[in-house]
Design an enzyme around this catalytic site. Structure first.
Site, PDB file in Angstrom:
ATOM      1  N   ASP A  50       0.853  -1.184   0.000  1.00  0.00           N
ATOM      2  CA  ASP A  50       0.000   0.000   0.000  1.00  0.00           C
ATOM      3  C   ASP A  50       0.895   1.242   0.000  1.00  0.00           C
ATOM      4  O   ASP A  50       2.109   1.143  -0.200  1.00  0.00           O
ATOM      5  CB  ASP A  50      -0.981  -0.032   1.178  1.00  0.00           C
ATOM      6  CG  ASP A  50      -0.311   0.156   2.535  1.00  0.00           C
ATOM      7  OD1 ASP A  50       0.931   0.293   2.605  1.00  0.00           O
ATOM      8  OD2 ASP A  50      -1.053   0.173   3.546  1.00  0.00           O
ATOM      9  N   HIS A 100       8.761 -24.330   9.633  1.00  0.00           N
ATOM     10  CA  HIS A 100       7.696 -24.897  10.459  1.00  0.00           C
ATOM     11  C   HIS A 100       6.298 -24.729   9.872  1.00  0.00           C
ATOM     12  O   HIS A 100       5.440 -25.580  10.096  1.00  0.00           O
ATOM     13  CB  HIS A 100       7.706 -24.262  11.853  1.00  0.00           C
ATOM     14  CG  HIS A 100       8.924 -24.600  12.645  1.00  0.00           C
ATOM     15  ND1 HIS A 100       9.050 -24.264  13.967  1.00  0.00           N
ATOM     16  CD2 HIS A 100      10.074 -25.243  12.308  1.00  0.00           C
ATOM     17  CE1 HIS A 100      10.226 -24.679  14.419  1.00  0.00           C
ATOM     18  NE2 HIS A 100      10.863 -25.273  13.423  1.00  0.00           N
ATOM     19  N   HIS A 158       4.923 -30.665  11.863  1.00  0.00           N
ATOM     20  CA  HIS A 158       4.627 -29.454  11.099  1.00  0.00           C
ATOM     21  C   HIS A 158       3.605 -29.737   9.993  1.00  0.00           C
ATOM     22  O   HIS A 158       2.685 -28.953   9.775  1.00  0.00           O
ATOM     23  CB  HIS A 158       5.904 -28.848  10.528  1.00  0.00           C
ATOM     24  CG  HIS A 158       6.906 -28.511  11.585  1.00  0.00           C
ATOM     25  ND1 HIS A 158       6.625 -27.690  12.653  1.00  0.00           N
ATOM     26  CD2 HIS A 158       8.185 -28.908  11.747  1.00  0.00           C
ATOM     27  CE1 HIS A 158       7.690 -27.588  13.418  1.00  0.00           C
ATOM     28  NE2 HIS A 158       8.654 -28.323  12.900  1.00  0.00           N
ATOM     29  N   CYS A 161       3.213  -3.346   4.101  1.00  0.00           N
ATOM     30  CA  CYS A 161       2.490  -2.112   4.405  1.00  0.00           C
ATOM     31  C   CYS A 161       3.278  -1.393   5.495  1.00  0.00           C
ATOM     32  O   CYS A 161       4.442  -1.717   5.720  1.00  0.00           O
ATOM     33  CB  CYS A 161       1.028  -2.379   4.787  1.00  0.00           C
ATOM     34  SG  CYS A 161       0.747  -3.253   6.345  1.00  0.00           S
ATOM     35  N   THR A 190       3.064  -1.432   8.821  1.00  0.00           N
ATOM     36  CA  THR A 190       3.470  -2.337   9.907  1.00  0.00           C
ATOM     37  C   THR A 190       3.596  -3.784   9.454  1.00  0.00           C
ATOM     38  O   THR A 190       4.202  -4.592  10.147  1.00  0.00           O
ATOM     39  CB  THR A 190       2.446  -2.306  11.060  1.00  0.00           C
ATOM     40  OG1 THR A 190       1.200  -2.810  10.569  1.00  0.00           O
ATOM     41  CG2 THR A 190       2.296  -0.911  11.641  1.00  0.00           C
TER      42      THR A 190
END
Length: 146
Positions: A8, A98, A134, A65, A67
């Site tokens: 963004d 994992h 996993h 973005c 964060t």
């Protein structure tokens, strides 16, 4: 490797830098992001990248973005996507080993560009461990999507 990348307005600079790095390394990069600094919705770009990964148009996705949080949530809404938000290379390695993550998320306002580049390299070069526990957990995640 064929990679989709989206962002963004809060991550234009990182997207462009990472795209250039990946192309210089010989990867094919599909730009699903914006080049505008005008406010826009991360959801649209997270979805665009995730759909390309889910439809097997690309091998991996990268979403960025401010964060990394919002765009990772958006990407994870697409069936078949396991998007890991990473702030260091250990997280990038472990989300591949994992979780067999197929999309990487980062935040331009959270980490430096050199760390972001290292995270991308770690994410793209680390294979899934194929460990039984996993695989079992990933199967449970897939069941949740039904």
């Amino acid at each position: 490797m064929k990679i989709a990348i989206g962002n963004d307005h809060g991550a234009v600079d990182y997207k462009n830098t990472i795209m250039e790095m990946l192309r210089n390394e010989g990867h094919e990069v599909i730009d699903c992001g914006t080049d505008s600094y005008e406010s826009c919705d991360y959801v649209d770009f997270g979805k665009a990248v995730a759909e390309k990964v889910a439809n097997h148009e690309v091998e991996k996705g990268i979403v960025i973005c401010g964060t990394g949080i919002g765009i990772s949530i958006a990407a994870n809404k697409v069936k078949g996507i396991r998007c890991g938000l990473c702030t260091n290379t250990t997280m990038a390695r472990l989300t591949r080993e994992h979780n067999d993550a197929n999309v990487l998320s980062m935040g331009q306002r959270i980490i430096g560009i050199e760390v972001a580049k290292d995270i991308v390299h770690t994410f793209l070069s680390t294979p899934f461990s194929n460990g039984e526990r996993h695989k079992r957990r990933i199967e449970k995640l897939a069941e949740m999507e039904k």
